[in-house]
Scaffold this motif. Sequence first.
Motif, PDB file in Angstrom:
ATOM      1  N   GLY A 150      13.466 -28.577  42.670  1.00  0.00           N
ATOM      2  CA  GLY A 150      15.032 -28.449  42.754  1.00  0.00           C
ATOM      3  C   GLY A 150      15.715 -28.453  41.338  1.00  0.00           C
ATOM      4  O   GLY A 150      16.811 -28.848  41.146  1.00  0.00           O
ATOM      5  N   VAL A 151      14.820 -28.290  40.367  1.00  0.00           N
ATOM      6  CA  VAL A 151      15.317 -27.980  38.796  1.00  0.00           C
ATOM      7  C   VAL A 151      16.254 -26.926  38.684  1.00  0.00           C
ATOM      8  O   VAL A 151      17.355 -26.803  38.089  1.00  0.00           O
ATOM      9  CB  VAL A 151      14.205 -27.666  37.975  1.00  0.00           C
ATOM     10  N   THR A 152      15.833 -25.830  39.494  1.00  0.00           N
ATOM     11  CA  THR A 152      16.848 -24.623  39.375  1.00  0.00           C
ATOM     12  C   THR A 152      16.868 -23.834  40.665  1.00  0.00           C
ATOM     13  O   THR A 152      16.017 -24.019  41.516  1.00  0.00           O
ATOM     14  CB  THR A 152      16.437 -23.667  38.462  1.00  0.00           C
ATOM     15  N   ASP A 153      17.761 -23.399  41.173  1.00  0.00           N
ATOM     16  CA  ASP A 153      18.195 -22.646  42.292  1.00  0.00           C
ATOM     17  C   ASP A 153      17.724 -21.219  42.322  1.00  0.00           C
ATOM     18  O   ASP A 153      17.144 -20.720  43.435  1.00  0.00           O
ATOM     19  CB  ASP A 153      19.576 -22.752  42.863  1.00  0.00           C
ATOM     20  N   ALA A 154      17.683 -20.488  41.059  1.00  0.00           N
ATOM     21  CA  ALA A 154      17.590 -19.154  40.936  1.00  0.00           C
ATOM     22  C   ALA A 154      16.046 -18.953  40.373  1.00  0.00           C
ATOM     23  O   ALA A 154      15.760 -19.950  39.693  1.00  0.00           O
ATOM     24  CB  ALA A 154      18.540 -18.529  40.041  1.00  0.00           C
ATOM     25  N   PRO A 155      15.592 -17.754  40.368  1.00  0.00           N
ATOM     26  CA  PRO A 155      14.298 -17.637  39.833  1.00  0.00           C
ATOM     27  C   PRO A 155      14.461 -17.599  38.213  1.00  0.00           C
ATOM     28  O   PRO A 155      15.392 -17.124  37.668  1.00  0.00           O
ATOM     29  CB  PRO A 155      13.710 -16.151  40.245  1.00  0.00           C
ATOM     30  N   PHE A 156      13.477 -18.420  37.809  1.00  0.00           N
ATOM     31  CA  PHE A 156      13.347 -18.600  36.240  1.00  0.00           C
ATOM     32  C   PHE A 156      12.279 -17.868  35.352  1.00  0.00           C
ATOM     33  O   PHE A 156      11.360 -17.780  35.930  1.00  0.00           O
ATOM     34  CB  PHE A 156      13.238 -20.231  35.934  1.00  0.00           C
ATOM     35  N   SER A 157      12.802 -17.309  34.381  1.00  0.00           N
ATOM     36  CA  SER A 157      11.979 -16.373  33.651  1.00  0.00           C
ATOM     37  C   SER A 157      11.724 -16.651  32.080  1.00  0.00           C
ATOM     38  O   SER A 157      13.032 -16.765  31.617  1.00  0.00           O
ATOM     39  CB  SER A 157      11.976 -14.886  34.080  1.00  0.00           C
ATOM     40  N   MET A 158      10.816 -16.818  31.559  1.00  0.00           N
ATOM     41  CA  MET A 158      10.876 -16.950  29.706  1.00  0.00           C
ATOM     42  C   MET A 158      10.609 -15.608  29.528  1.00  0.00           C
ATOM     43  O   MET A 158      10.566 -15.365  28.154  1.00  0.00           O
ATOM     44  CB  MET A 158      10.047 -18.273  29.536  1.00  0.00           C
ATOM     45  N   LEU A 159       9.959 -14.725  30.188  1.00  0.00           N
ATOM     46  CA  LEU A 159       9.456 -13.400  29.679  1.00  0.00           C
ATOM     47  C   LEU A 159      10.516 -12.614  28.694  1.00  0.00           C
ATOM     48  O   LEU A 159      11.779 -12.664  28.914  1.00  0.00           O
ATOM     49  CB  LEU A 159       9.254 -12.536  30.887  1.00  0.00           C
ATOM     50  N   PHE A 160       9.962 -12.055  27.746  1.00  0.00           N
ATOM     51  CA  PHE A 160      10.571 -11.028  26.742  1.00  0.00           C
ATOM     52  C   PHE A 160      11.540 -11.949  26.142  1.00  0.00           C
ATOM     53  O   PHE A 160      12.835 -11.583  25.848  1.00  0.00           O
ATOM     54  CB  PHE A 160      11.352  -9.952  27.666  1.00  0.00           C
ATOM     55  N   THR A 161      11.095 -13.295  25.644  1.00  0.00           N
ATOM     56  CA  THR A 161      11.963 -13.911  24.747  1.00  0.00           C
ATOM     57  C   THR A 161      11.197 -14.449  23.760  1.00  0.00           C
ATOM     58  O   THR A 161       9.788 -14.606  23.816  1.00  0.00           O
ATOM     59  CB  THR A 161      12.605 -15.109  25.582  1.00  0.00           C
ATOM     60  N   ARG A 162      11.609 -15.017  22.707  1.00  0.00           N
ATOM     61  CA  ARG A 162      10.827 -15.539  21.558  1.00  0.00           C
ATOM     62  C   ARG A 162      10.289 -16.904  21.897  1.00  0.00           C
ATOM     63  O   ARG A 162       9.312 -17.169  21.303  1.00  0.00           O
ATOM     64  CB  ARG A 162      11.787 -15.732  20.084  1.00  0.00           C
ATOM     65  N   GLY A 163      10.816 -17.462  23.020  1.00  0.00           N
ATOM     66  CA  GLY A 163      10.107 -18.681  23.333  1.00  0.00           C
ATOM     67  C   GLY A 163       8.970 -18.534  24.072  1.00  0.00           C
ATOM     68  O   GLY A 163       7.778 -19.012  24.077  1.00  0.00           O
ATOM     69  N   ALA A 164       8.808 -17.185  24.962  1.00  0.00           N
ATOM     70  CA  ALA A 164       7.515 -16.982  25.352  1.00  0.00           C
ATOM     71  C   ALA A 164       6.570 -16.551  24.463  1.00  0.00           C
ATOM     72  O   ALA A 164       5.300 -16.891  24.567  1.00  0.00           O
ATOM     73  CB  ALA A 164       7.955 -15.807  26.419  1.00  0.00           C
ATOM     74  N   VAL A 165       6.856 -15.934  23.488  1.00  0.00           N
ATOM     75  CA  VAL A 165       6.054 -15.378  22.134  1.00  0.00           C
ATOM     76  C   VAL A 165       5.499 -16.910  21.611  1.00  0.00           C
ATOM     77  O   VAL A 165       4.235 -16.786  21.330  1.00  0.00           O
ATOM     78  CB  VAL A 165       6.799 -14.516  21.395  1.00  0.00           C
ATOM     79  N   LEU A 166       6.466 -17.703  21.379  1.00  0.00           N
ATOM     80  CA  LEU A 166       5.982 -19.013  20.537  1.00  0.00           C
ATOM     81  C   LEU A 166       4.937 -19.836  21.804  1.00  0.00           C
ATOM     82  O   LEU A 166       3.964 -20.132  20.979  1.00  0.00           O
ATOM     83  CB  LEU A 166       7.271 -19.759  20.395  1.00  0.00           C
ATOM     84  N   LEU A 167       5.215 -19.674  23.015  1.00  0.00           N
ATOM     85  CA  LEU A 167       4.245 -20.490  23.772  1.00  0.00           C
ATOM     86  C   LEU A 167       3.186 -19.534  23.886  1.00  0.00           C
ATOM     87  O   LEU A 167       1.836 -20.387  23.834  1.00  0.00           O
ATOM     88  CB  LEU A 167       4.824 -20.451  25.160  1.00  0.00           C
ATOM     89  N   GLY A 168       2.916 -18.370  23.886  1.00  0.00           N
ATOM     90  CA  GLY A 168       1.886 -17.650  23.927  1.00  0.00           C
ATOM     91  C   GLY A 168       0.690 -17.559  22.470  1.00  0.00           C
ATOM     92  O   GLY A 168      -0.294 -17.989  22.775  1.00  0.00           O
ATOM     93  N   VAL A 169       1.488 -17.645  21.427  1.00  0.00           N
ATOM     94  CA  VAL A 169       0.703 -17.634  20.015  1.00  0.00           C
ATOM     95  C   VAL A 169       0.115 -19.391  20.118  1.00  0.00           C
ATOM     96  O   VAL A 169      -1.058 -19.389  19.418  1.00  0.00           O
ATOM     97  CB  VAL A 169       1.498 -17.389  18.916  1.00  0.00           C
ATOM     98  N   VAL A 170       0.939 -20.294  20.506  1.00  0.00           N
ATOM     99  CA  VAL A 170       0.156 -21.544  20.406  1.00  0.00           C
ATOM    100  C   VAL A 170      -0.810 -21.655  21.275  1.00  0.00           C
ATOM    101  O   VAL A 170      -2.065 -22.202  20.855  1.00  0.00           O
ATOM    102  CB  VAL A 170       1.579 -22.569  20.823  1.00  0.00           C
TER     103      VAL A 170
END
Length: 311
Positions: A150-170
């Motif tokens: 119930g955090v969000t009603d719509a699909p959530f995506s972090m793809l193609f953002t700098r946040g996703a890149v940061l998560l990936g490199v960590v």
Amino acid sequence: MTSAHRGPRTAWRAAPAGLLATPALAWIALFFVAPVGLVFWYSLGRKPGLYQTHANDVLTLDRYREALGDTFMTSFAGTLRIGLAGTALCLAIGLPFAYWLAVKVRPHRRFVVLALVLVPFWTNFLIRTIGWQVVLSPEGFASRALQSLGVTDAPFSMLFTRGAVLLGVVYNYLPMMILPLYVALDRIDGSLREASKDLGANRWRTMAQVTLPLARPGIAAGLLLVFIPLMGDYVTAAVLGGARGTMVGQLVASQFQQAQNWALGSAMAVVLILVIAVTILATALAGAVCTWLLTRRRRSELAGLAEGSPA
């Protein structure tokens, strides 16, 4: 005994001490100095035609002026932010974990935990990065979990953002931080921590004044092992960042692979190497200054205690 009658062991001991370093020096010269020198030589050239990659008939620095354009500097600023943030996050996550592994985990169980840390290295770098693309997509596990909670009603995506890149490199470089930290912390004699506690220091002061200073070689090794390859990484940015997560490594790779402009790509690579070296030297200098200030403060405190103690 003449040199002709010396045994192999005696002759080996009589050899110059620097001879032992010859294989390592040859390896560094062949696989580091020579490639970097070749890249620097290409950076002084030009792209002569549409179907030619480089030419060094006329040496020029024009490629460096092109490399330092707005596109490169913007991408480099974003790369430096991701590099520093990713390295800091790896240290913040890896240090407590390595301390727990070296101090709290029983010796006969540490091998199992270390094996779990190394599991990602058993999978291809590209494959495990694509795995995060699946997880972070709108139809992925993270999006479905957030919707079910119930955090969000719509699909959530972090793809193609700098946040996703940061998560990936960590995720990709965290084991490179944990391993040297674990080795450094495991070598610290536990009696030193016990002595610090017996002298009245609490856990935080023992960590700050005993454990971390003794673990500085491992911290420095971890920072180098993470920051240097992270700054040149372009696979994670290409898979998880898209156009929004462009890093310098992608620009360098595109000049060599798509544009076939080896001169400009080499100039970008040289600039990247120099800036990484300057960043490391600046960080080392800042660390040395902080260490000197802390040592000076500690000596002042000890001098004050000595003066105030009864004769």
